[in-house]
Design an enzyme around this catalytic site. Structure first.
Site, PDB file in Angstrom:
ATOM      1  N   LYS A   8      40.869 -60.522 -55.889  1.00  0.00           N
ATOM      2  CA  LYS A   8      41.780 -61.281 -56.747  1.00  0.00           C
ATOM      3  C   LYS A   8      41.241 -61.436 -58.169  1.00  0.00           C
ATOM      4  O   LYS A   8      42.023 -61.566 -59.123  1.00  0.00           O
ATOM      5  CB  LYS A   8      42.044 -62.667 -56.151  1.00  0.00           C
ATOM      6  CG  LYS A   8      42.604 -62.645 -54.733  1.00  0.00           C
ATOM      7  CD  LYS A   8      43.895 -61.878 -54.613  1.00  0.00           C
ATOM      8  CE  LYS A   8      44.299 -61.678 -53.172  1.00  0.00           C
ATOM      9  NZ  LYS A   8      45.137 -60.491 -52.960  1.00  0.00           N
ATOM     10  N   LYS A  66      40.233 -70.642 -55.135  1.00  0.00           N
ATOM     11  CA  LYS A  66      40.741 -69.539 -54.304  1.00  0.00           C
ATOM     12  C   LYS A  66      39.624 -68.608 -53.874  1.00  0.00           C
ATOM     13  O   LYS A  66      38.683 -68.370 -54.633  1.00  0.00           O
ATOM     14  CB  LYS A  66      41.732 -68.682 -55.113  1.00  0.00           C
ATOM     15  CG  LYS A  66      43.043 -69.337 -55.438  1.00  0.00           C
ATOM     16  CD  LYS A  66      43.937 -68.312 -56.124  1.00  0.00           C
ATOM     17  CE  LYS A  66      45.329 -68.854 -56.340  1.00  0.00           C
ATOM     18  NZ  LYS A  66      46.186 -67.861 -57.005  1.00  0.00           N
ATOM     19  N   GLY A 112      47.601 -64.791 -49.142  1.00  0.00           N
ATOM     20  CA  GLY A 112      48.480 -65.447 -48.191  1.00  0.00           C
ATOM     21  C   GLY A 112      48.239 -66.937 -48.068  1.00  0.00           C
ATOM     22  O   GLY A 112      48.607 -67.543 -47.071  1.00  0.00           O
ATOM     23  N   GLY A 113      47.627 -67.520 -49.090  1.00  0.00           N
ATOM     24  CA  GLY A 113      47.456 -68.975 -49.094  1.00  0.00           C
ATOM     25  C   GLY A 113      46.292 -69.472 -48.266  1.00  0.00           C
ATOM     26  O   GLY A 113      45.994 -70.662 -48.265  1.00  0.00           O
ATOM     27  N   HIS A 124      57.564 -70.391 -56.625  1.00  0.00           N
ATOM     28  CA  HIS A 124      56.822 -69.190 -56.242  1.00  0.00           C
ATOM     29  C   HIS A 124      57.869 -68.088 -56.066  1.00  0.00           C
ATOM     30  O   HIS A 124      58.685 -68.152 -55.162  1.00  0.00           O
ATOM     31  CB  HIS A 124      56.084 -69.507 -54.940  1.00  0.00           C
ATOM     32  CG  HIS A 124      55.195 -68.421 -54.467  1.00  0.00           C
ATOM     33  ND1 HIS A 124      53.906 -68.643 -54.030  1.00  0.00           N
ATOM     34  CD2 HIS A 124      55.380 -67.094 -54.359  1.00  0.00           C
ATOM     35  CE1 HIS A 124      53.360 -67.501 -53.682  1.00  0.00           C
ATOM     36  NE2 HIS A 124      54.234 -66.545 -53.858  1.00  0.00           N
ATOM     37  N   GLU A 154      53.496 -61.127 -56.741  1.00  0.00           N
ATOM     38  CA  GLU A 154      53.824 -62.545 -56.655  1.00  0.00           C
ATOM     39  C   GLU A 154      53.533 -63.249 -57.979  1.00  0.00           C
ATOM     40  O   GLU A 154      52.487 -63.013 -58.601  1.00  0.00           O
ATOM     41  CB  GLU A 154      52.991 -63.204 -55.546  1.00  0.00           C
ATOM     42  CG  GLU A 154      53.268 -62.619 -54.175  1.00  0.00           C
ATOM     43  CD  GLU A 154      52.757 -63.497 -53.042  1.00  0.00           C
ATOM     44  OE1 GLU A 154      51.826 -64.296 -53.281  1.00  0.00           O
ATOM     45  OE2 GLU A 154      53.291 -63.380 -51.928  1.00  0.00           O
ATOM     46  N   GLU A 206      49.226 -62.753 -57.320  1.00  0.00           N
ATOM     47  CA  GLU A 206      48.535 -61.690 -56.590  1.00  0.00           C
ATOM     48  C   GLU A 206      49.545 -60.617 -56.245  1.00  0.00           C
ATOM     49  O   GLU A 206      50.744 -60.828 -56.357  1.00  0.00           O
ATOM     50  CB  GLU A 206      47.886 -62.234 -55.306  1.00  0.00           C
ATOM     51  CG  GLU A 206      48.871 -62.771 -54.272  1.00  0.00           C
ATOM     52  CD  GLU A 206      48.158 -63.341 -53.033  1.00  0.00           C
ATOM     53  OE1 GLU A 206      47.123 -64.004 -53.180  1.00  0.00           O
ATOM     54  OE2 GLU A 206      48.662 -63.096 -51.922  1.00  0.00           O
ATOM     55  N   ASN A 219      50.626 -58.089 -53.063  1.00  0.00           N
ATOM     56  CA  ASN A 219      50.469 -57.745 -51.656  1.00  0.00           C
ATOM     57  C   ASN A 219      50.788 -56.263 -51.503  1.00  0.00           C
ATOM     58  O   ASN A 219      51.916 -55.837 -51.731  1.00  0.00           O
ATOM     59  CB  ASN A 219      51.401 -58.583 -50.784  1.00  0.00           C
ATOM     60  CG  ASN A 219      51.070 -60.070 -50.869  1.00  0.00           C
ATOM     61  OD1 ASN A 219      51.952 -60.902 -50.962  1.00  0.00           O
ATOM     62  ND2 ASN A 219      49.800 -60.410 -50.870  1.00  0.00           N
ATOM     63  N   ARG A 228      51.532 -54.022 -49.346  1.00  0.00           N
ATOM     64  CA  ARG A 228      52.073 -53.709 -48.021  1.00  0.00           C
ATOM     65  C   ARG A 228      53.503 -54.229 -47.936  1.00  0.00           C
ATOM     66  O   ARG A 228      53.979 -54.862 -48.864  1.00  0.00           O
ATOM     67  CB  ARG A 228      51.228 -54.403 -46.963  1.00  0.00           C
ATOM     68  CG  ARG A 228      50.974 -55.876 -47.385  1.00  0.00           C
ATOM     69  CD  ARG A 228      50.955 -56.834 -46.291  1.00  0.00           C
ATOM     70  NE  ARG A 228      50.454 -58.124 -46.697  1.00  0.00           N
ATOM     71  CZ  ARG A 228      51.209 -59.184 -46.937  1.00  0.00           C
ATOM     72  NH1 ARG A 228      52.519 -59.102 -46.877  1.00  0.00           N
ATOM     73  NH2 ARG A 228      50.675 -60.350 -47.269  1.00  0.00           N
TER      74      ARG A 228
END
Lengths: 70, 452
Positions: free
Chosen positions: B116, B158, B164-165, B208, B275, B289, B291, B293
């Site tokens: 990240k 983080k 994914g939080g 978000h 995101e 971030e 993702n 996939r």
């Protein structure tokens, strides 16, 4: 005397408190893990941790005894 | 088109990928752990291979066992779903070294976005807006406190290797940073095998919102709309919708352009999601971030575009053109996804158990992506997602009405579910107005707010 029991099937990830510790209402006793979530198990009363019935890595079922506070 | 695909995942997403494979005449191979032998995805596949015991590390995270299953069944390609090994660049590389097709971006793209800190720095250099934050790993509390002085509070602690939080903690002042920093480091180590931490300015209230992209075989990046994922508990999504009620045409255009730039920066191929955090008051957005996939909530995009994203993944991985005309893509109506979890609907505590009755709703505009059926046991080994209840309507009002009817008709017994939460969400004035943010769930369920 107050018993702390498991609310769900889970693995015991971390044991935070030890037998003989003085604990206050709201203190974390152990941290469980279920479904990729950490679930802290808190003391619901103040007193002495008379018994700790689980160890790290244990798999516990709903209703299983986790700890006894005197 | 591909001849065969092994799905290296479980539950609803394995069923979802197998469904598209079946429709396209692609032979499907499921892999499963000993806990999952009775689940629908195992029966749905043309072949299924037991790869290990229930513990994820010994089964769905066991790359060796998965590659052995691919050899044994002669599978040509591997689809990783989401979670597990989906964003593991060394697994992607080992799939390719084994001579198989990896249905996803290159290992290099995965690695670039997986760290990240690196991702933030890359995006900043590419002109994609990022929140104020640290440009390198924060190694101790002293460094964290010093960096926080520069960034300002509130901020988010983080895991650099996270996503994914998971492993995220907010800090509103130095005392909270001091309290949360070591916990965040130990969790990052435990969950991701890497204790590296980054600090990032946290904006509140915020929405978000994420953008679906497709990197085509020829390198062109398409942005195909946004999804609003502001309904979250413990920084994890519970419900999503598209279009976002909080994003106007101008903001949308800027976010889609930024998502394309993000994809271009890492030479992205296949389906991915960028995101963003949207500061509604300022009309501005920041990269969170990417993702690398297929996303859990991809069905809402499919419902409003009519595009099967898994089919596009197959085509792109095979070096082929996508199935739709990219200049003719349009959004029709409004779609919602409600994640039905095996958890109580008040505090959201996990509730494993055996499903007695499973009576899903049906009707116009209703789509259910389910991982379980009556008689199945939901075990504590995996995430609590039972099914994704998705609805499509001509507009948001119709989608909401259909969602209310579908939630009311869905009957699951034998374990606790969050269906009552969804019923309450759909009745809440705040959600219905569309004017909500990431703290909505905490207002609806104050007792569920994280204690740490």
């Amino acid at each position: 005397m107050s018993e702390v029991r498991a609310e769900m099937v889970a693995n015991v990830w971390k044991v935070v408190a030890a037998e003989g510790d003085t604990v206050a209402d709201g203190d974390t006793l152990v941290i469980l893990e279920s479904m990729k979530m950490e679930i802290p198990v808190l003391a619901e009363t103040s007193g002495t941790l008379a018994r700790l019935a689980v160890a790290e890595g244990d798999v516990i079922q709903e209703g299983d005894l986790i700890a006894v506070i005197d | 088109m591909l001849e065969s695909v092994l799905v290296a995942n479980r539950g609803e997403i394995a069923s979802r990928v197998i469904a598209t494979a079946r429709r396209l005449g692609v032979r499907s191979v499921a892999v499963y752990s000993a806990a999952d032998a009775d689940l629908p995805f195992v029966a749905a596949a043309d072949e299924a291979v037991l790869i290990g015991p229930p513990q994820p590390a010994a089964s769905y995270l066991n790359g060796e066992a998965i590659l052995a299953a691919a050899r044994q069944t002669g599978a040509q390609a591997v689809h990783p779903g989401y979670g597990f090994l989906a964003e593991n660049s060394s697994f992607a590389a080992s799939v390719r070294s084994a001579g198989l097709v990896w249905i996803g971006p290159s290992p290099r793209s995965i690695a670039q976005m997986g760290d990240k800190i690196n991702a933030r720095n890359l995006m900043e250099r590419a002109g994609v807006p990022v929140a104020a934050g640290t440009r390198e790993s924060v190694v101790d509390l002293q460094a964290a406190l010093a960096a926080a002085e520069q960034i300002g509070y509130p901020l988010m602690i983080k895991a650099a290797a996270g996503g994914g939080g998971i492993g995220m903690t907010a800090a509103a002042h130095p005392d909270q940073l001091a309290a949360g920093f070591e916990t965040a480091r130990s969790r990052a180590e435990r969950f991701f095998g890497d204790p590296a931490i980054l600090l990032e300015r946290y904006v509140e209230p915020a929405r978000h919102v994420e953008v679906q992209i497709l990197g085509l075989a020829d390198g062109k990046i398409l942005a195909i709309g946004e999804r609003d994922c502001s309904v979250q508990r413990r920084h994890q999504k519970v419900a999503e919708e598209t279009p976002s009620p909080g994003v106007g045409a101008d903001l949308r255009a800027r976010m889609l352009a930024a998502a394309v730039r993000a994809g271009e920066t890492v030479d992205y191929r296949g389906a991915g999601t960028v995101e963003f955090l949207v500061d509604v008051a300022a009309g501005d957005f920041m990269f969170l971030e990417m993702n690398t996939r297929l996303q859990v909530e991809h069905p809402v995009t499919e419902l409003v575009t009519g595009v099967d994203l898994v089919e596009q993944q197959f085509l792109i991985a095979a070096g082929q053109d996508v199935s739709f005309a990219s200049d003719a893509l349009s959004v029709t109506g409004h779609a919602l996804e409600l994640r039905v979890y095996a958890e109580d609907s008040q505090r959201f505590l996990p509730s494993p158990g055996t499903i007695e009755e499973w009576s899903p709703p049906s009707g116009p505009g209703v789509r259910l992506d389910a991982g379980y059926a009556a008689g199945n046991t939901v075990t504590p080994f995996y995430d609590p997602l039972l099914a994704k209840l998705c609805v499509h309507g001509a507009d948001r009002a119709e989608a909401l009405a259909r969602a209310r009817a579908a939630v009311g008709a869905f009957r699951i017994t034998g374990l606790k579910t969050n269906l009552q939460f969804h019923a309450d969400l759909l009745e809440s004035a705040e959600f219905r107005s569309g004017d909500y943010d990431t703290s909505l769930v905490n207002r609806l369920r104050p007792a569920s707010a994280p204690s740490r």
